[in-house]
Design an enzyme around this catalytic site. Structure first.
Site, mmCIF file in Angstrom:
data_model
loop_
_atom_site.group_PDB
_atom_site.id
_atom_site.type_symbol
_atom_site.label_atom_id
_atom_site.label_comp_id
_atom_site.label_asym_id
_atom_site.label_seq_id
_atom_site.Cartn_x
_atom_site.Cartn_y
_atom_site.Cartn_z
ATOM 1 C CB CYS A 85 -11.458 -18.822 -6.300
ATOM 2 S SG CYS A 85 -11.390 -17.246 -7.168
ATOM 3 C CG HIS B 209 -13.696 -15.128 -3.285
ATOM 4 N ND1 HIS B 209 -12.754 -14.158 -3.028
ATOM 5 C CD2 HIS B 209 -13.365 -15.682 -4.480
ATOM 6 C CE1 HIS B 209 -11.885 -14.131 -4.043
ATOM 7 N NE2 HIS B 209 -12.224 -15.047 -4.916
#
Ligand code: A2P
Length: 329
Positions: free
Chosen positions: A126, A234
């Site tokens: 990710c 994130h």
């Protein structure tokens, strides 16, 4: 298309189902797959309900595509069994990513490598996906020499257990710990496991996967990955040294023209990317674009994306869409 979602009851699997539904994926039958303890559970998809099955049953149903997000061990054992019956597997775990026989794909960057021989395709980490989305167009224009990245990662990347830990800490209840320390009011300089070289696996994924996806071993990445008590996505603070000099305005233009990137960069009115606004969106958001005054040809920026979306589920579904569009599946 008969599509299996392996890990359908998990954090990423859940978003995979949502993304398939939202994008009107050409699906004739959904096969939700999870561990034996979830077999028989009902999963709602559109107007219909589907029953969770085990892996053995799912292989026997010979889906055309299987989206995997049930951990590395499940992928290592079961992806080849699906491939054997003709299924194309798109795997979100780290199991196949650095295997030279398997392609590591971000559709906007390197989907053109895919062909009918690819039966197990790896979805990158990710943190790598959102970083590479921003690096790729800049590498093409200015040649990247070195990247220094620090991540501020959502707990959703760890899975359901981590979200439960934070909720328990909010409410003062005891429960199973996903991390070795409390995550509420904390920052853990520890994502995934430590390796002998002092880096965590997550940090080395950023280094190694970048070279593979760009197909360029000369691009050096050094990373520090931090877990923070955030759920929306994130964030990454990124410092990039180029071979050539750049104009900040050109960097903004190049990034905003790249598919899947939204530039949010107007400090005068406090416009910059943040995880609470990236949550639930498929784009990668870039801001705080500015020259690093400490050395030549160097840029700083801030990259945010929903790690369960572009960082995992959306990227996997986009790979599946590419395979269908190009009649590979
Ligand atoms: P289950 O819900 O039955 O445990 P997360 O990363 O959010 O914790 O989710 C992991 C996903 O992977 C879940 O859907 C989980 O199913 C599934 N899973 C974990 N281990 C296995 C296994 N051995 N076989 C099949 N599915 C598994």
């Amino acid at each position: 298309m008969k599509v299996a979602v392996v890990g359908a009851t998990g954090m990423v699997g859940n978003v995979m189902l949502k993304v398939l539904e939202e994008r009107n994926f050409p699906l004739s039958e959904l096969i939700p797959v999870a561990s034996e303890r979830s077999v028989g559970k009902k999963i709602k998809f559109g107007e219909k309900e589907f029953e969770v099955v085990g892996l053995e049953t799912a292989v026997a149903m010979k889906p055309e595509i299987a989206l995997f997000s049930a951990g590395g061990d499940t992928s290592l054992k079961w992806a080849p069994k699906f491939a054997e019956v003709g299924t194309t597997v798109i795997d979100n775990s780290s199991a196949w990513r650095m295997n030279p026989e398997h392609k590591l794909v971000i559709p906007e960057i390197n989907a053109s490598l895919l062909d009918k021989s690819d039966k197990i395709i790896a979805n990158p980490n990710c943190s790598t996906i959102q970083l590479l989305m921003a690096l790729k167009p800049l590498h093409d224009n200015y040649g990247i020499k070195r990247v220094v990245v620090s991540t501020y990662q959502s707990i959703t990347g760890t899975g359901v257990k981590a979200v439960q830990q934070l909720e328990n800490e909010y409410s003062g209840e005891n429960g199973e710990m996903a991390y070795p320390y409390p995550i509420h009011r904390n920052a853990l300089p520890h994502c995934d496991v430590f390796q002998d070289n002092g880096y965590t696996k997550e940090e080395m994924k950023l280094t190694n996967e970048t070279k593979k996806i760009l197909g360029d071993d000369s691009v050096n990445v050094t990373a520090t990955a931090i877990r923070i008590p955030v759920v929306g996505g994130h964030s990454e603070s990124v410092n990039i040294e180029f071979s050539k000099d750049f104009e900040e305005a050109d960097v903004r233009k190049i990034l905003s023209e790249f598919p899947g990137i939204t530039v949010q960069d107007n400090p005068g009115v406090n416009t910059y990317p943040m995880p609470i606004y990236a949550e639930g969106k498929d784009d990668v958001f870039v801001g705080r674009i500015r020259r690093d005054h400490s050395q030549p040809n160097t840029l700083n920026m801030w990259i945010v994306a929903d790690n369960l979306r572009k960082g995992a589920a959306t990227n996997a579904v986009q790979i599946a869409e590419y395979l269908i569009e190009h009649k590979i599946v």
